[in-house]
Structures are given as structure tokens and as C-alpha cells.
Design an enzyme around this catalytic site. Structure first.
Site, PDB file in Angstrom:
ATOM      1  N   GLU A 134     -58.186   3.636   8.117  1.00 58.79           N
ATOM      2  CA  GLU A 134     -57.619   4.054   9.419  1.00 58.79           C
ATOM      3  C   GLU A 134     -56.144   3.664   9.478  1.00 58.79           C
ATOM      4  OE1 GLU A 134     -60.022   2.761  12.750  1.00 58.79           O
ATOM      5  OE2 GLU A 134     -61.901   3.143  11.682  1.00 58.79           O
ATOM      6  N   GLU A 152     -66.952  -2.946  12.576  1.00 60.25           N
ATOM      7  CA  GLU A 152     -66.383  -4.039  13.385  1.00 60.25           C
ATOM      8  C   GLU A 152     -67.413  -5.066  13.858  1.00 60.25           C
ATOM      9  OE1 GLU A 152     -64.160  -1.956  16.428  1.00 60.25           O
ATOM     10  OE2 GLU A 152     -63.020  -0.827  14.954  1.00 60.25           O
TER      11      GLU A 152
HETATM   12  O1  9MR Z   1     -58.785   6.948  17.671  1.00 59.18           O
HETATM   13  C1  9MR Z   1     -59.919   6.716  18.475  1.00 59.18           C
HETATM   14  C2  9MR Z   1     -59.581   6.993  19.924  1.00 59.18           C
HETATM   15  O2  9MR Z   1     -59.314   8.359  20.126  1.00 59.18           O
HETATM   16  C3  9MR Z   1     -60.726   6.552  20.819  1.00 59.18           C
HETATM   17  O3  9MR Z   1     -60.372   6.683  22.166  1.00 59.18           O
HETATM   18  C4  9MR Z   1     -61.066   5.107  20.496  1.00 59.18           C
HETATM   19  C5  9MR Z   1     -62.245   4.637  21.278  1.00 59.18           C
HETATM   20  O4  9MR Z   1     -63.389   5.172  20.775  1.00 59.18           O
HETATM   21  O5  9MR Z   1     -61.395   4.965  19.128  1.00 59.18           O
HETATM   22  C6  9MR Z   1     -60.340   5.261  18.294  1.00 59.18           C
HETATM   23  O6  9MR Z   1     -60.730   5.058  16.953  1.00 59.18           O
HETATM   24  C7  9MR Z   1     -61.115   3.707  16.608  1.00 59.18           C
HETATM   25  C8  9MR Z   1     -62.113   3.811  15.482  1.00 59.18           C
HETATM   26  O7  9MR Z   1     -63.185   4.624  15.865  1.00 59.18           O
HETATM   27  C9  9MR Z   1     -62.604   2.444  15.067  1.00 59.18           C
HETATM   28  N1  9MR Z   1     -61.514   1.558  14.739  1.00 59.18           N
HETATM   29  C10 9MR Z   1     -60.452   1.452  15.737  1.00 59.18           C
HETATM   30  C11 9MR Z   1     -59.947   2.872  16.060  1.00 59.18           C
HETATM   31  C12 9MR Z   1     -58.789   2.796  17.011  1.00 59.18           C
HETATM   32  O8  9MR Z   1     -59.202   2.269  18.219  1.00 59.18           O
END
Ligand code: 9MR
Length: 382
Positions: free
Chosen positions: A267, A162
Site C-alpha cells: 500500500e 492489521e
Molecule cells: O484507501 C482506503 C480508504 O478509501 C477507506 O476509506 C479506508 C477505510 O476503509 O481504507 C483505506 O484503505 C486502508 C486499507 O484498506 C488498509 N490499510 C490502510 C489503508 C488506508 O487507510
């Protein structure tokens, strides 16, 4: 004689029936990984209850349906490297052991990300940005300690996550503030030095925005021109019921593939819930207050919404199958609806229906139909 031959024909008809019934049964029992596994890896993000085995129903579903896993949270810097001189590999080791035990392709997520970043990473004791040289040292140690620990076990890494905004500009992260865009090739180079065999990915959300599409293409070309290894672009695939159109998504997919790297859908999920803001992709710093009308399906999902969700998810899955020549992995961001981050973002405590398996771990209609379609196509073109 006559009686014998009648008996014989009854016998052979019933044998044929038994054989054909068991074929049908086998087809019905076919899983996502069995149906799609020869096209791309069929992956899922797993949480610590699953890697640790306490979510037994979740584990059963994961083992049955998927052949690849990615760490949903346990490899993010604040978890794995909470203090400058302390790494904590407890959960990450458990995650990798789960993948090895179940013979799955293991993916690491994520080495450099501005979010869930350990508070110490980019600043000194007074909270001031560290020098470019010190940040490079810290990045190198962070990346190389983790990558070398799992050398030969983790097939590929989301190296940078990102880094680009929807309009194509660089996200103003601490890494960017201190090092400028050079932090990206550096991160890839450090990872490559630690495990020359590992695949390396750039991963981002809302990739169908034209500005972001162009900027990611430019970034990949730049890395390649600098001789830096990059194997794939990860299109996160956090979809809503209206964004993006499959056509815009496809344009990005093809644009990334045209640079010569593979594409991964990293994702995948699709929210059905109302959206509190127009300008929102998957930026987890967003947070809105809970209001009842923003949680419209607290009990069950109405049939009409469920049907629309399944149809739209089907369009995307078919798109991935169509481009299986450049897509090497499709990973969903959670095993069943109850696991989805969407239930708590950008408003906490809602009930979403974002994944391919429902809260009882049953496949949604789209899963059954995509499996059937793929099998029928295989039968027609053996
Ligand atoms: O699914 C993840 C969630 O449990 C966490 O709280 C969040 C914050 O770290 O991150 C989510 O995963 C993210 C991923 O690592 C990067 N892309 C966006 C995803 C959804 O927020």
C-alpha cells in the site's frame, strides 16, 4: 561516383539518426511495468470508478503503467457481506472482471479486518459478543464464500489485516477478544481450504517499528510451525516524510524474508502533510478537525517539498529494486494523487501529494528517474 557516395553517407547517417531517435523515444515511453515487471509485480489499488470504467483517465493510466490490481475498498466485509445472510458481490465482481479483461494479476483485500467490519459480524442482536464457536462459523462462511467465488481468478489474499500494534502486542479487536490469537491461523486455514492454490498474506502498516517487526516474525514462524500456508508478509508502506528511515524499513523487510516467506510492499504512498499526532500509523479510526495550517499546499506543492518527496520516494523504490529477490510485488495505494485516501485522513478535505502520478496523471520525476536507472543497469549488465 563521388556524388553518389556522398548521397549514400547522408542517407546512412540519417537512417542511423532515425533509428537512434526512435530508440530514445521508446526508452522515454517505457512504463513502470515495462521497466520493473521482471523484478516484481507492479500493482495499484483501484476504486470503483476505475473498476467500473467511469474514471477514463484513471483507467488509461492503470492499464498503461501497472500489471496487478488490488481492491481498495470493495472487498471489505461491510461492502461485500453487509448482512449475515446477504453477500453483495456487485462491486467485487466488477473489480475482478476489470483485472481479467486487462490481463492483470488480481489481489484480494481483505478477508479479516477489524475496520470497516460489518456491524453484525462479531455480535448478536443485542450487541453482545457472540460465542467463540459462532464467530468461527461466521468467519469460515465469510472467508470461504468469498474465496471460492474467485477461485483461480484471485492470485492471493490479504487474509488478516492489521492484527498487531506498533509495540508488538495483539490489537484488541473483537476477533481477538472472542477467539484470542487463534483467529489468525483459523482465518488462514479457512482461506486455504476454499482455494488451495491461492497465495495467502499477512498485511500490516508501520512495520518498521521494532516491536511490530519482532511480533510479525513470531507470528509467521508460528503459522509455519503449525503447518499453515502463508506466502508473504505485506508491508503496507504508508510513509511520511520522516517515518520510517529506509534502514529501519530494510531491517523489517529482511527479518520477514528470513522466515522464508516473500515480502510485498502492498500500500505504498507518502504524505507531505503535517501530522496531527505522534502516535499515528494508518489506523483509520483516527480523525482530527480541519485547520487551515494543517493544509499548507492547497494550490500546488512548492518545488523544495516536491524535490524532497521525490528524493525520499526514490530511496524507497531503490531499496525495493535492491531486494527484488525477496519482494514479489510493489503496489501503490491509488493511481494518481487525486485518488489518495491521504487527502481525507486523518483530516478531511486536505490536498496531499502522496502517489507516483500527479493530478494530471503525469509521472513524478521519481518515476522517470527510476525507470531510467533500471534500464541503464540492464544495459550495463545485459
Ligand atoms: O484507501 C482506503 C480508504 O478509501 C477507506 O476509506 C479506508 C477505510 O476503509 O481504507 C483505506 O484503505 C486502508 C486499507 O484498506 C488498509 N490499510 C490502510 C489503508 C488506508 O487507510
Amino acid at each position: 561516383m563521388k556524388r553518389n557516395s556522398i548521397l549514400l553517407s547522408i542517407l546512412s547517417v540519417s537512417t542511423a539518426l532515425i533509428v537512434s531517435c526512435s530508440t530514445v523515444e521508446k526508452e522515454e515511453a517505457t512504463t513502470l511495468k515495462e521497466a520493473l515487471g521482471d523484478k516484481f509485480l507492479v500493482g495499484v489499488a483501484i476504486n470503483s470508478n476505475q473498476a467500473g470504467g467511469t474514471d477514463t483517465a484513471g483507467v488509461a493510466l492503470i492499464k498503461q503503467q501497472f500489471n496487478s490490481i488490488v481492491a481498495e475498498n470493495c472487498m471489505k466485509s461491510e461492502v461485500i457481506h453487509p448482512e449475515e445472510n446477504r453477500f453483495d458481490f456487485t462491486l467485487a465482481d466488477q473489480f475482478v472482471a476489470f483485472g481479467k479483461k486487462n490481463d492483470m494479476t488480481i489481489i484480494g483485500h481483505t478477508l479479516i479486518w477489524h475496520s470497516q467490519l460489518s456491524p453484525w459480524f462479531c455480535v448478536d442482536e443485542k450487541g453482545k459478543n457472540v460465542s467463540p464457536e459462532l464467530l468461527k462459523e461466521r468467519m469460515k462462511r465469510h472467508i470461504q464464500t468469498i474465496v471460492s467465488r474467485y477461485k483461480g481468478e484471485i492470485k492471493g489474499w490479504d487474509v488478516v489485516n492489521e492484527a498487531i500494534e506498533d509495540d508488538g502486542s495483539f490489537r484488541q479487536t473483537k476477533f481477538y477478544e472472542i477467539l484470542g490469537e487463534e483467529y489468525i491461523p483459523l482465518a488462514f486455514q479457512y482461506a486455504h481450504e476454499a482455494d488451495p492454490e491461492a497465495e495467502l498474506y499477512y498485511n500490516d502498516f508501520s512495520m518498521a517499528h521494532p516491536g511490530k517487526r519482532d511480533a510479525v516474525v513470531k507470528l509467521v514462524n508460528k503459522l509455519k510451525n503449525q503447518g499453515i500456508r502463508i506466502d508473504a508478509v505485506g508491508m503496507q508502506g504508508h510513509l511520511t516524510m520522516s517515518f520510517p528511515t529506509p534502514a529501519e524499513f530494510e531491517k523489517s523487510l529482511l527479518a520477514f524474508a528470513s522466515t522464508g516467506v516473500n515480502v510485498m510492499i502492498t500500500e505504498l504512498d507518502m504524505t507531505v502533510l503535517p501530522w496531527p499526532s505522534k502516535k499515528l500509523g494508518a489506523d483509520i479510526s483516527a480523525n482530527f478537525a480541519y485547520e487551515k495550517e494543517m493544509n499548507p499546499y492547497p494550490e500546488v506543492l512548492p518545488d523544495s517539498v516536491s524535490q524532497a518527496w521525490n528524493e525520499r520516494m526514490g530511496e524507497f523504490l531503490r531499496l525495493f529494486v535492491k531486494h527484488a529477490n525477496v519482494i514479489t510485488r510493489v503496489t501503490v495505494w491509488g493511481a494518481s494523487d487525486e485518488d489518495s485516501w491521504r487527502n481525507n485522513w486523518p483530516i478531511k478535505g486536505r490536498k496531499d501529494y502522496a502517489l507516483l502520478f500527479d493530478r494530471n496523471h503525469q509521472p513524478k520525476p521519481v518515476v522517470t528517474s527510476i525507470i531510467k536507472e533500471v534500464l541503464n543497469t540492464k544495459k550495463a549488465n545485459p
